[in-house]
Design a protein around this motif. Structure first.
Motif, PDB file in Angstrom:
ATOM      1  N   ASP A 268       0.817  -1.212   0.000  1.00 22.26           N
ATOM      2  CA  ASP A 268       0.000   0.000   0.000  1.00 22.26           C
ATOM      3  C   ASP A 268       0.855   1.269   0.000  1.00 22.26           C
ATOM      4  OD1 ASP A 268      -2.271  -1.495  -0.090  1.00 22.26           O
ATOM      5  OD2 ASP A 268      -2.670  -1.413   2.063  1.00 22.26           O
ATOM      6  N   ASP A 269       1.977   1.201   0.686  1.00 26.35           N
ATOM      7  CA  ASP A 269       2.844   2.378   0.700  1.00 26.35           C
ATOM      8  C   ASP A 269       3.463   2.628  -0.676  1.00 26.35           C
ATOM      9  OD1 ASP A 269       4.307   4.445   2.368  1.00 26.35           O
ATOM     10  OD2 ASP A 269       6.000   3.338   1.502  1.00 26.35           O
ATOM     11  N   LYS A 270       3.772   1.538  -1.385  1.00 27.10           N
ATOM     12  CA  LYS A 270       4.282   1.688  -2.743  1.00 27.10           C
ATOM     13  C   LYS A 270       3.237   2.329  -3.643  1.00 27.10           C
ATOM     14  CE  LYS A 270       6.085  -0.951  -6.653  1.00 27.10           C
ATOM     15  NZ  LYS A 270       6.442  -2.295  -7.147  1.00 27.10           N
ATOM     16  N   CYS A 271       1.992   1.880  -3.515  1.00 30.17           N
ATOM     17  CA  CYS A 271       0.926   2.479  -4.318  1.00 30.17           C
ATOM     18  C   CYS A 271       0.741   3.957  -3.970  1.00 30.17           C
ATOM     19  CB  CYS A 271      -0.383   1.723  -4.086  1.00 30.17           C
ATOM     20  SG  CYS A 271      -0.363   0.017  -4.689  1.00 30.17           S
ATOM     21  N   HIS A 272       0.913   4.273  -2.692  1.00 29.63           N
ATOM     22  CA  HIS A 272       0.736   5.659  -2.271  1.00 29.63           C
ATOM     23  C   HIS A 272       1.840   6.567  -2.815  1.00 29.63           C
ATOM     24  CE1 HIS A 272       1.413   8.929   0.795  1.00 29.63           C
ATOM     25  NE2 HIS A 272       0.150   9.137   0.472  1.00 29.63           N
ATOM     26  N   HIS A 273       3.004   6.016  -3.018  1.00 27.37           N
ATOM     27  CA  HIS A 273       4.136   6.817  -3.469  1.00 27.37           C
ATOM     28  C   HIS A 273       4.384   6.745  -4.982  1.00 27.37           C
ATOM     29  CE1 HIS A 273       5.047   6.575   0.840  1.00 27.37           C
ATOM     30  NE2 HIS A 273       5.641   7.758   0.654  1.00 27.37           N
ATOM     31  N   LEU A 274       3.522   6.058  -5.709  1.00 28.62           N
ATOM     32  CA  LEU A 274       3.681   6.023  -7.165  1.00 28.62           C
ATOM     33  C   LEU A 274       3.423   7.404  -7.768  1.00 28.62           C
ATOM     34  CD1 LEU A 274       2.055   2.620  -8.257  1.00 28.62           C
ATOM     35  CD2 LEU A 274       4.475   3.257  -8.309  1.00 28.62           C
ATOM     36  N   ARG A 275       4.235   7.767  -8.742  1.00 26.10           N
ATOM     37  CA  ARG A 275       4.093   9.055  -9.427  1.00 26.10           C
ATOM     38  C   ARG A 275       4.115   8.816 -10.933  1.00 26.10           C
ATOM     39  NH1 ARG A 275       2.996   9.594  -5.017  1.00 26.10           N
ATOM     40  NH2 ARG A 275       3.646  11.202  -3.488  1.00 26.10           N
ATOM     41  N   ASN A 276       3.936   9.880 -11.681  1.00 23.65           N
ATOM     42  CA  ASN A 276       3.906   9.758 -13.137  1.00 23.65           C
ATOM     43  C   ASN A 276       5.241   9.264 -13.694  1.00 23.65           C
ATOM     44  OD1 ASN A 276       1.290  10.714 -13.105  1.00 23.65           O
ATOM     45  ND2 ASN A 276       1.910  12.842 -13.412  1.00 23.65           N
ATOM     46  N   THR A 277       6.320   9.579 -13.012  1.00 28.72           N
ATOM     47  CA  THR A 277       7.648   9.192 -13.490  1.00 28.72           C
ATOM     48  C   THR A 277       8.177   7.929 -12.829  1.00 28.72           C
ATOM     49  OG1 THR A 277       8.654  10.625 -11.823  1.00 28.72           O
ATOM     50  CG2 THR A 277       8.243  11.595 -13.994  1.00 28.72           C
ATOM     51  N   SER A 278       7.348   7.259 -12.026  1.00 20.94           N
ATOM     52  CA  SER A 278       7.809   6.064 -11.327  1.00 20.94           C
ATOM     53  C   SER A 278       7.935   4.901 -12.298  1.00 20.94           C
ATOM     54  CB  SER A 278       6.851   5.696 -10.200  1.00 20.94           C
ATOM     55  OG  SER A 278       6.767   6.735  -9.249  1.00 20.94           O
ATOM     56  N   ASP A 279       8.854   3.988 -11.975  1.00 22.54           N
ATOM     57  CA  ASP A 279       8.998   2.778 -12.771  1.00 22.54           C
ATOM     58  C   ASP A 279       7.831   1.826 -12.489  1.00 22.54           C
ATOM     59  OD1 ASP A 279      11.346   3.784 -13.740  1.00 22.54           O
ATOM     60  OD2 ASP A 279      12.586   2.754 -12.215  1.00 22.54           O
ATOM     61  N   GLY A 280       7.449   1.085 -13.485  1.00 21.43           N
ATOM     62  CA  GLY A 280       6.384   0.101 -13.321  1.00 21.43           C
ATOM     63  C   GLY A 280       4.986   0.635 -13.523  1.00 21.43           C
ATOM     64  N   VAL A 281       4.842   1.914 -13.851  1.00 24.84           N
ATOM     65  CA  VAL A 281       3.514   2.480 -14.109  1.00 24.84           C
ATOM     66  C   VAL A 281       3.073   2.074 -15.517  1.00 24.84           C
ATOM     67  CG1 VAL A 281       2.191   4.605 -14.299  1.00 24.84           C
ATOM     68  CG2 VAL A 281       3.945   4.380 -12.538  1.00 24.84           C
ATOM     69  N   SER A 282       1.904   1.409 -15.579  1.00 21.68           N
ATOM     70  CA  SER A 282       1.424   0.931 -16.878  1.00 21.68           C
ATOM     71  C   SER A 282      -0.090   0.782 -16.817  1.00 21.68           C
ATOM     72  CB  SER A 282       2.100  -0.405 -17.226  1.00 21.68           C
ATOM     73  OG  SER A 282       1.665  -0.859 -18.488  1.00 21.68           O
ATOM     74  N   TYR A 283      -0.674   0.294 -17.905  1.00 18.00           N
ATOM     75  CA  TYR A 283      -2.111   0.054 -17.984  1.00 18.00           C
ATOM     76  C   TYR A 283      -2.415  -1.378 -17.578  1.00 18.00           C
ATOM     77  CZ  TYR A 283      -2.360   4.392 -20.641  1.00 18.00           C
ATOM     78  OH  TYR A 283      -2.265   5.699 -21.036  1.00 18.00           O
ATOM     79  N   PHE A 284      -3.402  -1.554 -16.681  1.00 14.81           N
ATOM     80  CA  PHE A 284      -3.891  -2.886 -16.279  1.00 14.81           C
ATOM     81  C   PHE A 284      -5.411  -2.850 -16.386  1.00 14.81           C
ATOM     82  CE2 PHE A 284       0.148  -2.310 -14.166  1.00 14.81           C
ATOM     83  CZ  PHE A 284       0.789  -3.518 -14.389  1.00 14.81           C
TER      84      PHE A 284
END
Length: 490
Positions: A268-284
Motif C-alpha cells: 500500500d505504501d508503494k501504491c501511495h508513493h507512485l508518481r507519473n515518473t515512477s517505474d512500473g507504471v502501466s495500464y492494467f
C-alpha cells in the motif's frame, strides 16, 4: 654628411644591437630572434655616430612586408637603400591606445554575454521551480485517499511492532542477563590471575625493600574471595536457558504476524508513493473488477490482539528470573570490589611511602649534582686564573731579563727593578696558592662523586620497588574489571 637632427635617425648617438629593418609581422610573433639576418661587417668608420648608414643596412622600399625569415633571406646587401622612413613605418600601424581599446572592448563584450546568460539561467530556474510546485500539489491531492489507508495499516502495524519489540526486548534482556552471568564468571578469572601475578612480581623487590607488608596480606585475601564468588555464579545458568526457549516460541508467532503486516504495508505504501515518473507504471485493464480480499477489519484486529496477549503472558514469566540473576551479580561484584579497593588502598599507601623516600633521595641527588657542577665550574675558574697569572709572570720575568742588558752604570737597582722583583714573587706565590686550591677542589669533587654514586644506587632500589608496585602491579589492576564488567557488562 647629414646635419644633426635632419632625420629621425640622426637623434641616435649609439648603434642599435639589432638591424631595425628586419622585424616580425605585426599580427603575429611567429618569427623569433633566433632567425636573425646574417651579420654584416661594418665597412665604414665608427667615428661618425650621427650617420645611420654607418651602423644599419636599410631595407629596400617594397610594397609588402613578408615574414621575417623569408624577407631577410631575400634581401641582399646591394639592394638595400638608405631610406629610413620605411623602417619607421613598421612601428606606426597601431598605437598602444588602439591595443588597449581593443582589449577593453573584448572585456565589455564578455561581461555583457555572461550577464545575459546568468539572467537567463535565473529566470529558467525560477520557472522550473514554479511548475514543479504546481505539479507536486496536484499529485498530492490525487493521492490523499490512498495515504489515509496507508496510515490505518501503519497504526495496526505499529501496535504489533511495539509488542514484538517488547517481547524481543524481554528475550534479549534475558539472553543478555544469561550472557552477563557467563561473562561475569569469565571476568573473575582475570582479577584472580592479576592478584596471583602481583604476588609473583613483588618477590622481585631488591634489598631492604623486600618486606612482608600489608599489601601482600590483602592480596592473599583477595584470591580467596574470588574463588568463593565463582562457585555461586555457576548455579544460576540452567534456569535462564529453559525460560529462553519459552520466550522464543511466543516471539515466533509475533514475527509471523508482523511479517504479514509489513508486506501489506509495503504494497500500500508503494501504491501511495507512485508518481507519473515512477517505474512500473502501466495500464492494467479490468483490474478494478477483481476482489481477492479474505478478511474484514474486525477479524484482522482480533487475530493481532490474541497474539499480543500471549506475548504479554510469556514476558511476565521471564521478569522474575532476570531479577534473581541481577541480584546475584550485584552481590558478587560488591564483594570482589570491596576487597579490590582494600588491596588498592594498601598499594597506594605503600607507593606513597616509596615515592616519598625516592623524592627525598632525588632532592639530595639534585643538590649533590648541583654542587658537583659548581665545583667543576670552580675548578675551571681556578685553572683559568692560573693561566691568566702565568701571563703576568711571563711579562714580569721578561722585563727583568731585558733590564739585565742595560749597559754599565745603567744597571741601577732602581724602584722599577725592585717592583718587578716583588711582582715576580707575588705572582708566583699567587699561582702556588691557586694550585693548592685546585687540588682541594678536585678532592672535594671526588667526594661528591662518591656520594652521588651512593645516592644513585639507593635511588635505583627505590625506583625498582616503585616500578613493581606502581607500573607492574597497579597497571595490571587498572585492567581489573569495574563494577559493570563484574555484573556482566562489557
Amino acid at each position: 654628411m647629414e646635419p644633426l637632427g635632419s632625420t629621425l635617425t640622426a637623434t641616435y648617438a649609439h648603434p642599435r644591437p639589432t638591424p631595425t629593418n628586419f622585424l616580425p609581422a605585426i599580427s603575429t610573433m611567429a618569427s623569433s630572434y633566433r632567425d636573425r639576418f646574417p651579420h654584416y661587417n661594418l665597412t665604414h668608420t665608427l667615428s661618425l655616430p650621427w650617420r645611420p648608414s654607418t651602423y644599419y643596412k636599410v631595407a629596400s622600399n617594397l610594397p609588402t612586408l613578408g615574414p621575417y625569415c623569408t624577407r631577410s633571406q631575400k634581401v641582399c646587401e646591394s639592394a638595400m637603400l638608405p631610406f629610413v622612413s620605411n623602417r619607421t613605418t613598421l612601428f606606426t600601424r597601431y598605437t598602444p591606445d588602439d591595443w588597449y581599446r581593443s582589449n577593453l572592448t573584448n572585456y565589455l563584450e564578455s561581461n555583457t554575454s555572461r550577464h545575459n546568460s546568468e539572467r537567463l539561467r535565473v529566470d529558467t530556474s525560477r520557472l522550473i521551480q514554479d511548475k514543479y510546485q504546481q505539479t507536486r500539489k496536484t499529485q498530492a491531492d490525487s493521492t490523499q485517499n490512498l495515504g489515509e489507508r496507508v496510515n490505518d495499516i501503519g497504526f495496526w502495524k505499529s501496535e504489533i511492532t511495539h509488542e514484538l519489540d517488547a517481547m524481543i526486548g524481554e528475550t534479549n534482556e534475558l539472553t543478555d542477563v544469561k550472557k552477563k552471568l557467563e561473562r561475569a564468571l569469565m571476568e573473575t578469572e582475570a582479577p584472580l590471575q592479576v592478584a596471583r601475578e602481583c604476588l609473583f612480581h613483588r618477590e622481585k623487590r631488591m634489598g631492604i625493600d623486600l618486606v612482608h607488608d600489608e599489601v601482600e596480606t590483602e592480596l592473599l585475601t583477595e584470591v580467596d574471595i574470588i574463588l568463593c564468588c565463582q562457585e555461586r555464579m555457576k548455579l544460576h545458568l540452567d534456569k535462564a536457558i529453559a525460560q529462553l526457549a519459552a520466550n522464543r516460541a511466543s516471539q515466533h508467532e509475533l514475527e509471523k504476524d508482523l511479517s504479514d503486516k509489513q508486506a501489506a504495508f509495503r504494497i500500500d505504501d508503494k501504491c501511495h508513493h507512485l508518481r507519473n515518473t515512477s517505474d512500473g507504471v502501466s495500464y492494467f485493464r479490468g483490474v478494478e473488477r477483481v476482489d481477492a480480499t479474505v478478511s474484514v477489519p474486525e477479524s484482522w484486529a482480533k487475530f493481532t490482539d490474541d497474539n499480543i496477549l500471549r506475548s504479554q503472558s510469556e514476558r511476565a514469566a521471564s521478569a522474575k528470573l532476570r531479577d534473581d540473576i541481577q541480584n546475584l551479580l550485584v552481590v558478587t561484584a560488591n564483594e570482589m570490589w570491596n576487597q579490590f579497593n582494600k588491596v588498592n588502598l594498601s598499594f597506594t599507601n605503600r607507593i606513597a611511602e616509596t615515592a616519598d623516600a625516592k623524592n627525598k633521595i632525588q632532592i639530595h641527588l639534585a643538590k649533590t649534582l648541583q654542587e658537583i657542577f659548581q665545583t667543576e665550574m670552580t675548578i675551571e675558574s681556578i685553572k683559568k686564573a692560573i693561566k691568566d697569572k702565568s701571563a703576568f709572570l711571563k711579562v714580569a720575568q721578561t722585563r727583568l731579563d731585558e733590564r739585565t742588558r742595560r749597559p754599565n752604570i745603567e744597571l741601577c737597582r732602581d724602584m722599577a727593578q725592585l717592583r718587578l722583583v716583588n711582582e715576580v714573587y707575588e705572582v708566583d706565590d699567587t699561582i702556588q696558592t691557586l694550585q693548592q686550591r685546585l687540588r682541594d677542589a678536585e678532592d672535594t669533587l671526588q667526594s661528591l662523586v662518591h656520594t652521588k654514586a651512593t645516592l644513585e644506587h639507593d635511588l635505583a632500589v627505590k625506583a625498582n620497588s616503585l616500578y613493581i608496585d606502581q607500573e607492574k602491579c597497579m597497571s595490571m589492576r587498572k585492567t581489573f574489571p569495574n563494577t559493570l564488567r563484574l555484573v556482566g557488562f562489557c
